[in-house]
Design an enzyme around this catalytic site. Structure first.
Site, PDB file in Angstrom:
ATOM      1  N   ALA A 253       4.106   3.976   0.873  1.00  0.00           N
ATOM      2  CA  ALA A 253       4.844   4.489   2.039  1.00  0.00           C
ATOM      3  C   ALA A 253       5.890   3.439   2.418  1.00  0.00           C
ATOM      4  O   ALA A 253       5.937   2.955   3.554  1.00  0.00           O
ATOM      5  CB  ALA A 253       3.907   4.809   3.201  1.00  0.00           C
TER       6      ALA A 253
ATOM      7  N   SER B 116       6.653  -0.329  10.223  1.00  0.00           N
ATOM      8  CA  SER B 116       5.323  -0.234   9.609  1.00  0.00           C
ATOM      9  C   SER B 116       5.173   1.158   9.003  1.00  0.00           C
ATOM     10  O   SER B 116       5.736   2.131   9.526  1.00  0.00           O
ATOM     11  CB  SER B 116       4.264  -0.430  10.701  1.00  0.00           C
ATOM     12  OG  SER B 116       3.018   0.069  10.271  1.00  0.00           O
ATOM     13  N   SER B 117       4.394   1.250   7.926  1.00  0.00           N
ATOM     14  CA  SER B 117       4.135   2.573   7.334  1.00  0.00           C
ATOM     15  C   SER B 117       3.472   3.474   8.371  1.00  0.00           C
ATOM     16  O   SER B 117       3.661   4.693   8.374  1.00  0.00           O
ATOM     17  CB  SER B 117       3.213   2.440   6.120  1.00  0.00           C
ATOM     18  OG  SER B 117       3.744   1.504   5.217  1.00  0.00           O
TER      19      SER B 117
ATOM     20  N   GLY C   9      10.853  -2.972   5.618  1.00  0.00           N
ATOM     21  CA  GLY C   9      10.081  -4.219   5.593  1.00  0.00           C
ATOM     22  C   GLY C   9       9.701  -4.560   4.154  1.00  0.00           C
ATOM     23  O   GLY C   9       9.888  -5.696   3.691  1.00  0.00           O
ATOM     24  N   HIS C  10       9.208  -3.560   3.429  1.00  0.00           N
ATOM     25  CA  HIS C  10       8.859  -3.773   2.016  1.00  0.00           C
ATOM     26  C   HIS C  10      10.120  -4.124   1.202  1.00  0.00           C
ATOM     27  O   HIS C  10      10.068  -4.978   0.326  1.00  0.00           O
ATOM     28  CB  HIS C  10       8.219  -2.516   1.414  1.00  0.00           C
ATOM     29  CG  HIS C  10       6.927  -2.107   2.056  1.00  0.00           C
ATOM     30  ND1 HIS C  10       6.805  -0.962   2.808  1.00  0.00           N
ATOM     31  CD2 HIS C  10       5.701  -2.681   2.056  1.00  0.00           C
ATOM     32  CE1 HIS C  10       5.551  -0.844   3.225  1.00  0.00           C
ATOM     33  NE2 HIS C  10       4.866  -1.867   2.801  1.00  0.00           N
TER      34      HIS C  10
ATOM     35  N   GLN D 187       5.394 -11.665   7.369  1.00  0.00           N
ATOM     36  CA  GLN D 187       4.916 -12.335   8.593  1.00  0.00           C
ATOM     37  C   GLN D 187       4.319 -11.333   9.577  1.00  0.00           C
ATOM     38  O   GLN D 187       3.569 -11.690  10.459  1.00  0.00           O
ATOM     39  CB  GLN D 187       6.082 -13.080   9.257  1.00  0.00           C
ATOM     40  CG  GLN D 187       5.686 -13.874  10.491  1.00  0.00           C
ATOM     41  CD  GLN D 187       6.816 -14.008  11.484  1.00  0.00           C
ATOM     42  OE1 GLN D 187       7.933 -14.342  11.088  1.00  0.00           O
ATOM     43  NE2 GLN D 187       6.559 -13.742  12.755  1.00  0.00           N
TER      44      GLN D 187
ATOM     45  N   MET E 293       0.843  -1.205   0.000  1.00  0.00           N
ATOM     46  CA  MET E 293       0.000   0.000   0.000  1.00  0.00           C
ATOM     47  C   MET E 293       0.879   1.256   0.000  1.00  0.00           C
ATOM     48  O   MET E 293       0.405   2.348   0.353  1.00  0.00           O
ATOM     49  CB  MET E 293      -0.936  -0.011   1.204  1.00  0.00           C
ATOM     50  CG  MET E 293      -1.884  -1.209   1.161  1.00  0.00           C
ATOM     51  SD  MET E 293      -3.378  -0.977   2.113  1.00  0.00           S
ATOM     52  CE  MET E 293      -2.718  -0.766   3.738  1.00  0.00           C
TER      53      MET E 293
ATOM     54  N   HIS F 288       9.072   1.035   3.196  1.00  0.00           N
ATOM     55  CA  HIS F 288      10.119   1.059   4.229  1.00  0.00           C
ATOM     56  C   HIS F 288      10.947  -0.216   4.111  1.00  0.00           C
ATOM     57  O   HIS F 288      10.736  -1.016   3.174  1.00  0.00           O
ATOM     58  CB  HIS F 288       9.475   1.186   5.613  1.00  0.00           C
ATOM     59  CG  HIS F 288       8.378   0.199   5.870  1.00  0.00           C
ATOM     60  ND1 HIS F 288       8.594  -1.157   5.909  1.00  0.00           N
ATOM     61  CD2 HIS F 288       7.035   0.368   6.052  1.00  0.00           C
ATOM     62  CE1 HIS F 288       7.457  -1.777   6.154  1.00  0.00           C
ATOM     63  NE2 HIS F 288       6.488  -0.879   6.225  1.00  0.00           N
TER      64      HIS F 288
END
Ligand code: AMP
Length: 282
Positions: free
Chosen positions: A32, A185-186, A36-37, A148, A30, A34
């Site tokens: 934004a 997280s975003s 993690g992405h 996860q 979605m 970071h």
């Protein structure tokens, strides 16, 4: 890196790629973006010839309009990061492209959507199921990558793939964390520095839960202790902390190492809702 906003033009490009027998990995996001992405994209690049990242803030998975309104966006930075990571294709549809008319589809994931996120975000997994099915049909990737961090989402999408015979292999990528343990997280962008410090206690609580469960198999007692532990931060507004079977998400009453167990938490810090989990290893 190519950017597509229309389904038809993306499909045309992907058909060409498939005719060359290249493998395709899909990373739905979605935006934004970071680290993690980035981890999902890096896994996809390692496994596939071509990586497609979709950026779409899916309106129908938000049960709270103000959460949708406040969802962070930074397209320019996202595209810069994806280019740097070596992503090949970005799919950037408008809502009208994905939903030319309001959808009436309803997907019910049964027992998998009953606890935790499904209980606190009514309609959320229906929205996720619809948009991910659309993306799977549009892109038809060989593999798709999910984090996860959204453990319940991973299981629900695996269920979707199994039940609807999508010929797609799912990869569930481990959670990327800040140095203080906070799951990236975003939504963290909406926290102040002080709130970020406080938010790191969600992870500390999960780790405390793990160490308590290693000594005491009384899950109800451990949950009570964790609730008490969290009381020291009045800024943390707990929604749930659950000890569940990692594959079925059913609540565990008597702790046994014969099953894989996940500890899951959701809480508000101010107006920002955060989730996290850890999977316990024997
Ligand atoms: P989102 O853009 O929040 O919908 O997330 C897109 C994908 O990235 C989802 O599959 C998430 O589970 C995954 N993701 C989000 N945060 C993290 C993280 N900290 N570590 C690993 N994956 C993540």
């Amino acid at each position: 890196m190519k950017v597509f906003r229309k389904i038809n033009s993306l499909k045309k490009a992907l058909n060409q790629i498939k005719s060359e027998s290249k493998t395709i990995g899909l990373v739905p996001t979605m935006g934004a973006l970071h680290s993690g992405h980035s981890s999902l994209i890096n896994h996809a690049i390692k496994d596939n010839d071509i990586v497609v990242c979709s950026i779409f803030v899916n309106p129908i998975q938000f049960n709270n309009p103000s959460d949708l309104e406040a969802y962070p966006k930074d397209l320019e930075k996202d595209l810069e990061l994806l280019e740097k990571l070596g992503c090949h294709i970005v799919f950037l549809p408008e809502a009208i492209e994905m939903y030319p008319s309001p959808t009436n589809l309803q997907i019910n994931f049964g027992y998998l959507e009953k606890p935790m996120e499904g209980a606190f975000r009514k309609g959320h997994f229906n929205g996720v199921g619809v948009v991910v099915s659309k993306l799977f049909n549009i892109v038809a990737p060989h593999k798709a990558y999910f984090g996860q961090k959204d453990l319940q989402q991973c299981l629900i999408i695996q269920n979707l793939v199994d039940e609807l015979n999508f010929d797609i292999q799912l990869v569930c990528v481990p959670i990327v964390r800040e140095n203080n343990g906070l799951a990236i997280s975003s939504r963290n962008q909406r926290l102040t520095a002080a709130q970020i410090d406080i938010a790191s206690n969600l992870y500390k609580t999960l780790r405390l839960g793990e160490s308590l469960l290693r000594k005491d198999d009384d899950v109800a007692k451990v949950k009570k202790e964790l609730n008490n532990y969290l009381q020291q931060w009045p800024e943390i507004n707990l929604e749930y902390i659950e000890v569940v079977n990692k594959d079925t998400l059913q609540c565990i009453k008597d702790f046994e190492w014969s099953q894989e167990i996940a500890l899951c938490i959701a809480a508000f810090i101010g107006k920002v809702r955060l989730i996290d989990n850890i999977i316990l290893k024997k």
